[in-house]
Design a protein around this motif. Structure first.
Motif, PDB file in Angstrom:
ATOM      1  N   PRO A  78       0.816  -1.218   0.000  1.00 39.15           N
ATOM      2  CA  PRO A  78       0.000   0.000   0.000  1.00 39.15           C
ATOM      3  C   PRO A  78       0.854   1.274   0.000  1.00 39.15           C
ATOM      4  O   PRO A  78       0.520   2.257  -0.646  1.00 39.15           O
ATOM      5  CB  PRO A  78      -0.827  -0.092   1.271  1.00 39.15           C
ATOM      6  N   GLU A  79       1.981   1.254   0.709  1.00 44.15           N
ATOM      7  CA  GLU A  79       2.839   2.440   0.732  1.00 44.15           C
ATOM      8  C   GLU A  79       3.452   2.691  -0.639  1.00 44.15           C
ATOM      9  O   GLU A  79       3.598   3.823  -1.079  1.00 44.15           O
ATOM     10  CB  GLU A  79       3.940   2.272   1.776  1.00 44.15           C
ATOM     11  N   ALA A  80       3.809   1.616  -1.313  1.00 45.99           N
ATOM     12  CA  ALA A  80       4.394   1.740  -2.645  1.00 45.99           C
ATOM     13  C   ALA A  80       3.371   2.291  -3.621  1.00 45.99           C
ATOM     14  O   ALA A  80       3.687   3.154  -4.458  1.00 45.99           O
ATOM     15  CB  ALA A  80       4.915   0.393  -3.113  1.00 45.99           C
ATOM     16  N   SER A  81       2.136   1.825  -3.530  1.00 46.48           N
ATOM     17  CA  SER A  81       1.108   2.326  -4.449  1.00 46.48           C
ATOM     18  C   SER A  81       0.785   3.787  -4.157  1.00 46.48           C
ATOM     19  O   SER A  81       0.527   4.574  -5.065  1.00 46.48           O
ATOM     20  CB  SER A  81      -0.146   1.459  -4.385  1.00 46.48           C
ATOM     21  N   VAL A  82       0.827   4.157  -2.867  1.00 45.81           N
ATOM     22  CA  VAL A  82       0.600   5.568  -2.515  1.00 45.81           C
ATOM     23  C   VAL A  82       1.739   6.414  -3.059  1.00 45.81           C
ATOM     24  O   VAL A  82       1.520   7.499  -3.617  1.00 45.81           O
ATOM     25  CB  VAL A  82       0.446   5.732  -0.981  1.00 45.81           C
ATOM     26  N   ALA A  83       2.968   5.941  -2.935  1.00 47.32           N
ATOM     27  CA  ALA A  83       4.120   6.678  -3.447  1.00 47.32           C
ATOM     28  C   ALA A  83       4.035   6.829  -4.959  1.00 47.32           C
ATOM     29  O   ALA A  83       4.330   7.886  -5.520  1.00 47.32           O
ATOM     30  CB  ALA A  83       5.409   5.984  -3.040  1.00 47.32           C
ATOM     31  N   ILE A  84       3.618   5.743  -5.627  1.00 45.62           N
ATOM     32  CA  ILE A  84       3.471   5.796  -7.082  1.00 45.62           C
ATOM     33  C   ILE A  84       2.381   6.789  -7.472  1.00 45.62           C
ATOM     34  O   ILE A  84       2.551   7.599  -8.388  1.00 45.62           O
ATOM     35  CB  ILE A  84       3.172   4.388  -7.649  1.00 45.62           C
ATOM     36  N   GLU A  85       1.271   6.759  -6.775  1.00 45.13           N
ATOM     37  CA  GLU A  85       0.172   7.685  -7.074  1.00 45.13           C
ATOM     38  C   GLU A  85       0.584   9.130  -6.808  1.00 45.13           C
ATOM     39  O   GLU A  85       0.232  10.046  -7.559  1.00 45.13           O
ATOM     40  CB  GLU A  85      -1.079   7.325  -6.268  1.00 45.13           C
TER      41      GLU A  85
END
Length: 94
Positions: A4-11
């Motif tokens: 989830p942190e990676a997807s937030v960072a990507i977004e």
């Protein structure tokens, strides 16, 4: 980093790119508007200058025409005097 942190960072990175692109587009549009405004100001100044020149020419022509017009009061006085002379000559000649 978790998923989830990676997807937030990507977004967030995608959002940053979108915002940067939007700002670049706005800056480009503003630059175009500033250039158009500057060009319009130059055109208006040129038109004003041309109009003033034309008005000065017209004023000069009007003044020339005023100087060269017939002196109507003088012509009327001469005509009246001539008519009086003819009337007196006609009255005295009979």
């Amino acid at each position: 980093m978790t998923v989830p942190e990676a997807s937030v960072a990507i977004e967030l990175e995608r959002l940053r790119g979108t915002v940067a692109t939007g700002f670049a587009e706005v800056e480009g549009s503003l630059a175009v508007l500033v250039e158009r405004s500057a060009r319009t100001e130059r055109d208006v100044a040129q038109l004003r200058e041309d109009t003033e020149k034309d008005l000065d020419d017209l004023r000069a022509e009007v003044e020339t025409l005023k100087k060269n017009r017939w002196p109507l009061p003088a012509v009327a006085a001469l005509t009246g005097t001539g008519g009086l002379a003819v009337a007196l000559w006609s009255a005295l000649g009979r």
